[in-house]
Motif scaffolding. Structure first.
Motif, PDB file in Angstrom:
ATOM      1  N   MET A  62      38.248  43.225  42.391  1.00  0.00           N
ATOM      2  CA  MET A  62      39.271  43.980  41.677  1.00  0.00           C
ATOM      3  C   MET A  62      39.923  45.066  42.532  1.00  0.00           C
ATOM      4  O   MET A  62      40.906  45.679  42.118  1.00  0.00           O
ATOM      5  N   ASN A 203      46.986  40.139  30.283  1.00  0.00           N
ATOM      6  CA  ASN A 203      45.765  40.828  30.683  1.00  0.00           C
ATOM      7  C   ASN A 203      44.618  39.817  30.709  1.00  0.00           C
ATOM      8  O   ASN A 203      44.202  39.321  29.659  1.00  0.00           O
ATOM      9  N   TRP A 205      41.445  40.099  31.121  1.00  0.00           N
ATOM     10  CA  TRP A 205      40.199  40.499  30.472  1.00  0.00           C
ATOM     11  C   TRP A 205      40.239  40.275  28.966  1.00  0.00           C
ATOM     12  O   TRP A 205      39.204  40.282  28.306  1.00  0.00           O
ATOM     13  N   SER A 333      45.940  39.701  39.635  1.00  0.00           N
ATOM     14  CA  SER A 333      44.955  40.290  38.725  1.00  0.00           C
ATOM     15  C   SER A 333      44.054  39.214  38.100  1.00  0.00           C
ATOM     16  O   SER A 333      42.857  39.420  37.936  1.00  0.00           O
ATOM     17  N   ALA A 336      41.675  38.003  40.861  1.00  0.00           N
ATOM     18  CA  ALA A 336      40.670  39.040  41.119  1.00  0.00           C
ATOM     19  C   ALA A 336      39.621  39.064  40.019  1.00  0.00           C
ATOM     20  O   ALA A 336      38.417  39.173  40.283  1.00  0.00           O
ATOM     21  N   MET A 337      40.062  38.952  38.753  1.00  0.00           N
ATOM     22  CA  MET A 337      39.126  38.924  37.632  1.00  0.00           C
ATOM     23  C   MET A 337      38.215  37.697  37.722  1.00  0.00           C
ATOM     24  O   MET A 337      36.990  37.796  37.558  1.00  0.00           O
ATOM     25  N   THR A 340      35.811  38.204  40.533  1.00  0.00           N
ATOM     26  CA  THR A 340      34.860  39.281  40.261  1.00  0.00           C
ATOM     27  C   THR A 340      33.609  38.740  39.585  1.00  0.00           C
ATOM     28  O   THR A 340      32.493  38.876  40.091  1.00  0.00           O
TER      29      THR A 340
END
Length: 392
Positions: A62, A203, A205, A333, A336-337, A340
């Motif tokens: 992240m 998003n 997440w 993003s 990266a998520m 992660t």
């Protein structure tokens, strides 16, 4: 718009940088026993040298969008390649286990940041040829892994120094810095879409689809590193010599490299990625069945077949967030998520496999875990395919 020449230079830079994303980890494997004996370590301690960077690749992924926004793509890439060169070069002066642990940690952080940035870069600069460029990217990674697993032992035999054999891979990090400097002579960045309302951005997440990507990526990462770690011991337990097992591993990585570059090209011809993904996962299950036999020939065929899913799964994982997002910033993003959580899963599961083997002393249990991973990915692939149809 970048000219054809500058686009070509960017492709070359992506390939050279991708070469650097595995050797800091995979070069340790051939030297594990030698390092363990020289530094008087336990098997658990020495295994941390490959586990720590993989987990770091998850924990620090992240940082990629954060650093991109704070200092820009070029500076971030230079710093990460420099960190990788320094960490790998430090291994030349190994005096203690703590030095090796530090280099493993730094390498993991650098690789964690570089990966998502490359994915976002591909999304932005090659929107019409994403699958092909991902193939070049994953081919570079596969080539780096193959060279480091194959040549580290050769360097050790020639120089009789595992420190040199590990540190020599700093050279390709330096080549990465040079390649990036050449292509960065032309403006290069991953744009931050600040004018896009926050509520309209995807998003990851809060997305079930992104969480499916994360789990799938984690399972394929765990499978990749587990197979590379345990294939030789499994082959030896089947009666092969160390040399025969090593040759078989090299054969599997060659199949994997061809899949790295070829599979994304094939994927371009299909509207949906799911059928091809199901096919290679089914081949993975078949490979486990062949490896389960005691016959050396069928086992060897099974190992070679295993190279097909190992080589095809990573590029399709890279394509998943690219397919699901609209902008390079979102791709950054989402990737990266995905990385992660995925790399954390990928780092922890091989440790659990090692614990199971310590408890059972039976590598058929290891093969069964590989089978469970393939079945779980198959179920996820079908679910991801259904989600893609509903959102389209």
């Amino acid at each position: 718009m970048r000219s054809k020449t500058s686009q070509g230079l960017l492709l070359f830079a992506i390939f050279i940088v991708a070469l650097n994303l595995r050797p800091a980890i995979t070069s340790i494997g051939p030297m594990l026993n030698i390092i363990r004996d020289d530094l008087l370590l336990s098997n658990t301690q020495v295994s941390l040298l490959t586990v720590i960077p993989v987990i770091c690749m998850g924990v620090f992924a992240m940082l990629a969008p954060i650093l991109n926004k704070a200092i820009g793509l070029n500076k971030t890439m230079y710093w990460m390649l420099l960190l990788l060169a320094v960490a790998t070069g430090m291994r030349y002066s190994v005096t203690s286990f703590s030095v090796l642990l530090l280099t493993a940690f730094i390498s993991g952080v650098a690789i964690a940041v570089i990966g998502p940035l490359l994915s976002a870069l591909i999304k932005q600069y090659f929107p019409m040829h994403v699958a092909v460029v991902v193939g070049i990217y994953s081919f570079g990674m596969g080539m780096g892994a193959t060279l480091s697993t194959g040549l580290t032992g050769v360097f050790y035999v020639k120089v009789h120094s595992y420190s040199f054999a590990l540190a020599v891979w700093a050279v390709i990090a330096i080549l990465g810095i040079i390649a990036w400097a050449v292509t960065a002579a032309h403006p290069i960045e991953v744009k931050q879409i600040t004018e896009q309302p926050a509520q309209k951005r995807k998003n990851p997440w809060r997305s079930k689809q992104a969480w499916s990507f994360l789990i799938f990526f984690g399972l394929q990462t765990a499978l990749f590193f587990s197979v590379l770690t345990y294939l030789v011991p499994i082959a030896v337990s089947h009666g092969m010599t160390l040399l025969q097992a090593g040759t078989l591993l090299s054969g599997m990585t060659i199949v994997q490299i061809f899949m790295n570059i070829g599979f994304p090209i094939v994927l371009q011809k299909f509207a949906s990625r799911t059928p091809a993904l199901v096919v290679i996962l089914a081949l993975g299950i078949v490979s486990i069945g062949l490896m389960w036999t005691a016959d050396p020939l069928w086992f060897a065929i099974g190992v070679l077949v295993m190279g097909i899913p190992l080589g095809g799964l990573f590029p399709i994982c890279l394509l998943m967030p690219m397919d699901a997002t609209d902008t390079a910033e979102e791709t950054n993003s989402w990737t990266a998520m995905m990385q992660t959580g995925g790399f954390i899963i990928g780092g922890i599961l091989p440790l659990l496999i090692a614990s199971l083997y310590d408890y059972t002393e039976n590598h058929y249990v290891t093969l069964f875990v590989f089978l469970v991973l393939f079945v779980a990915m198959l179920v996820l692939a079908l679910q991801i395919g259904r989600s893609a149809k509903q959102s389209s």
